[in-house]
Design a protein around this motif. Structure first.
Motif: not given
Lengths: 664, 102
Positions: B29-45, B53-60
């Motif tokens: 939800r808007p305002g939530d903070r999270a970390r990208i899950h290690a190996d959590g990006m399985k998309c085309d881009a 800048g959207l790297t594994d384990r980075c905070e968003i």
């Protein structure tokens, strides 16, 4: 030394010796102010360059400061040098010397001092390339205002290269930067193997912790005000309303402001043509200069005000940060047809003229997306079609203005639908492949740079003028020659009218002028029919016969391949009237035009099929020339011409058949 | 009304569970903070997102959900199509101040 992030320079003493720098490649992430720095250094001494084998362009310019003279290559902004994207490929090829004309002696890596975490990873990847490098920390003044303190010396030690804090927008730190370029050297530091990896992110964290201090130095802060604006600008309904308002304002401004300079350009060329006509003796050279060169140039250069205004306003809008948000709003609609959100502005611009529309496709990052947009842009009804629409809808629905208005609107709708369906077809056949996913950096909102907008406008205008002065000019001259030669003697009827005019010239000058005008009309019609274009029209007539076009209409359609609006003037010449379609008498005279067998030229079925043909056909040679320039190949203009004309013929044939069957 | 809809379509996950279970970015939800899950990006881009800048384990931080999904990574704001956001797995931050009041 920890200092506020203001302009200063530092460099460690170790590493390889400095090299004498003559050519510098500017690289960096998008939105780091790289082009602002390039514009500041080169000003008007720059030009757009298409490198051989590359579909992406860069700008090349000369920076002269005192005795120092540098050639700068402004490479496209990229997020990574190893990405499988055309712009990354161009950067790699240039840096690694695979493009002979732009092999740099040094690299200037431009970083955003406010976004060092990601920018440092890019710098590390660039420094690993083994090219003498200087790092410019741009927007250092903004970082200082945000309370960031950057230890330039420590950063220079970690990167093992010259680091200079600058503000390209305010022109600060530029002398120090140029001096540092003299000391550019290959970095000997060790960097993470892959940028964008977790290791690279950790390395950047460590460098930031040691070099940068202050609130928000590392980590993310919340900016609820920007959140709210972004939510509004990308909202499905509110975002669309804002977009419609912004675009309406943009195009109304273009139409409103461009009218005066366009009129002035037309007046200038008309005066120049008259002056040439009066000073040169009658003959082929005079006709070539007045009708071919001056007339051809006037027909093309008249679009300069629209092109300049479009690019100036788009550049300002892009600089504010709004266009990135708008791309998401339109992506919802455009993606259904295989086009990206960024395609909307070029397609909308094409309603004014396809030339600036096609040039505006440079906003689209993906090549397939861009090609699809270029391919379909001329379907959008441009202003040159307006006189034809006015004439034909008036002929179709004489005395029924409501129906004429609806038919007029339907023409615009038909063009837009044909464009979107063609794009969909192209993306599923010849331009198959995944679109670039809709991932965009949303730059911070800021006041636009007037200087950058002016330089961008100048660059676009020069590209257009160069194109107009070569390819388009040549096409116009050839088309003029085809319709002006061979010279045909005036028919006896015209000679007789001129003799009568001479007889009454002294007693009734007004009647003499009318007789002369009538004689001129007959002579022009005779010339049109006897010219090469007329003869080609006669040969091509069987092709257009199924659409209901007779010989006169075929000649008018063929001559309008130079530019659509020529159709009305050609028809006026053939029928022997004026080309002012707002004059009801002129429309009545055209409606009364007859074929060689005495039947009306403009039957209901013929007018309808002609209207459909004009909505869809590619009848603009300058557009084909610009498509060739923007795509770098003749394949696309040929395809564009073939598809549009073929579709126009097929649908016009269908229209003629249906209306004829209904008794039209 | 909107909350009811969300609960209907997306089974509600207890906060303490959400802190450890990777979830698609689109579910935050808007305002939530999270970390990208290690190996959590399985998309085309994936490569492009990494480079942005959207790297594994980075905070968003999530600024907006839906179309587009807007996230902030350090000082960069990225707009992602909802299709991409569904393909990125994140681990919600347990120490998210906005969560404590939830």
């Amino acid at each position: 030394m920890t200092t506020p992030a203001t302009e200063s320079t530092a460099g460690s003493s170790g590493g390889a010796p400095a090299v004498r720098v003559r050519r510098v490649a500017l690289v960096g992430n998008p939105n780091t102010g790289k082009t602002t720095l390039f514009n500041l250094l080169c000003g008007v001494r720059s030009k757009t360059a298409n490198f051989p084998g590359s579909t992406v362009e860069a700008r090349v310019g000369t920076c002269v400061r005192g005795a120092r003279r540098l050639e700068l290559v402004d490479l496209p902004g990229v997020y990574g040098l190893n990405l499988d994207l055309p712009e990354s490929q161009l950067c790699r090829d240039c840096i690694e010397g695979r493009i002979g004309a732009c092999q740099p002696d040094a690299m200037l890596v431009v970083l955003d001092a406010n976004n060092l975490h990601r920018n440092l990873q890019f710098a590390a990847a660039a420094l690993r390339r083994g090219v003498p490098t200087v790092v410019a920390l741009n927007m250092a003044d903004l970082a200082a205002r945000r309370g960031l303190t950057i230890d330039i010396e420590h950063l220079a030690q970690r990167l093992d290269c010259e680091v200079v804090a600058i503000s390209a927008r305010r022109g600060r730190g530029i002398d120090e930067l140029l001096a540092a370029l003299d000391r550019a050297r290959v970095s000997g530091a060790s960097f993470p193997d892959r940028s964008g990896s977790a290791e690279a992110a950790e390395w950047a964290d460590a460098v930031l912790r040691a070099s940068v201090g202050g609130h928000d130095a590392v980590g993310s802060s919340s900016d609820t005000f920007t959140d709210r604006i972004d939510a509004a600008f990308t909202h499905p309904v509110l975002g669309m309303l804002v977009f419609v308002a912004v675009m309406s304002g943009l195009f109304l401004t273009i139409f409103w402001l461009a009218k005066i300079p366009m009129d002035l350009i037309e007046l200038l060329f008309s005066t120049a043509g008259d002056a040439l006509r009066s000073h040169l003796s009658d003959g082929a050279v005079r006709d070539l200069l007045v009708d071919g060169v001056v007339g051809g140039l006037a027909g093309v250069l008249v679009f300069i005000p629209q092109i300049c205004l479009l690019f100036f306003l788009l550049s300002l809008l892009e600089d504010t940060g709004y266009l990135a948000r708008a791309a998401f709003v339109m992506d919802r609609v455009m993606c259904r047809f295989g086009l990206p959100g960024q395609a909307f502005v070029p397609l909308l611009s094409s309603h004014a003229c396809a030339l600036p529309g096609i040039m505006a496709t440079r906003l689209i990052p993906d090549r397939h997306d861009r090609l699809a947009t270029i391919l379909v842009a001329p379907f959008m009804s441009c202003t040159a079609r307006l006189p034809v629409y006015v004439l034909l809808t008036s002929l179709l629905f004489a005395g029924r203005p409501l129906l004429a208005g609806m038919a007029f609107a339907a023409c615009y709708l038909l063009g837009a639908v044909a464009a979107l369906l063609t794009a969909l077809l192209a993306r599923r056949t010849i331009l198959r492949g995944r679109s670039r996913p809709m991932v965009l950096e949303l730059p911070s909102y800021k006041w636009p740079s007037l200087r950058s907008a002016l330089l961008t406008t100048l660059d676009r205008a020069l590209v257009f003028v160069k194109n107009a002065g070569t390819v388009i000019m040549a096409i116009c001259v050839v088309m003029w020659w085809l319709s002006a030669y061979p010279r045909v003697d005036p028919p006896p009827q015209a000679v007789e009218l001129r003799a009568q005019a001479a007889e009454v010239a002294s007693s009734d000058p007004a009647a003499a002028t009318e007789l002369e005008a009538a004689a001129d009309g007959i002579a022009r019609r005779n010339q049109q029919i006897g010219s090469f274009a007329g003869r080609i029209g006669a040969i091509a007539q069987p092709v257009f016969q199924p659409l209901g076009f007779d010989r006169q209409l075929t000649v008018a359609v063929l001559t309008s391949f130079m530019a659509r609006e020529v159709f009305v003037s050609t028809m006026a010449v053939l029928v022997g009237t004026s080309d002012d379609v707002s004059d009801r008498k002129v429309v009545e005279q055209l409606a009364g035009a007859t074929r060689d067998d005495g039947t009306p030229v403009f039957t209901m079925a013929t007018s309808a099929s002609l209207l459909v043909f004009f909505v869809l056909a590619m009848q603009c040679l300058p557009t084909l020339a610009v498509t060739r320039r923007e795509t770098g190949s003749w394949r696309w203009p040929i395809l564009q011409f073939g598809w549009m004309s073929g579709l126009a013929w097929a649908l016009a044939f269908l229209t003629h058949a249906v209306v004829s069957a209904l008794g039209g | 009304m909107g909350t009811h809809k969300r609960q209907h379509h997306e089974p509600r996950i207890l906060m303490r569970e959400r802190a450890f279970i990777p979830v698609p970015l689109s579910q935050l939800r808007p305002g939530d903070r999270a970390r990208i899950h290690a190996d959590g990006m399985k998309c085309d881009a994936c490569d492009l997102l990494n480079a942005m800048g959207l790297t594994d384990r980075c905070e968003i931080r999530v600024c907006k959900v839906g179309e587009p999904c807007i996230v902030q990574v350090n000082t960069t704001r990225l707009g992602l199509s909802s299709k991409i956001a569904k393909q990125i797995m994140v681990v919600p931050s347990p120490d998210d101040p906005s969560r404590r009041s939830a």
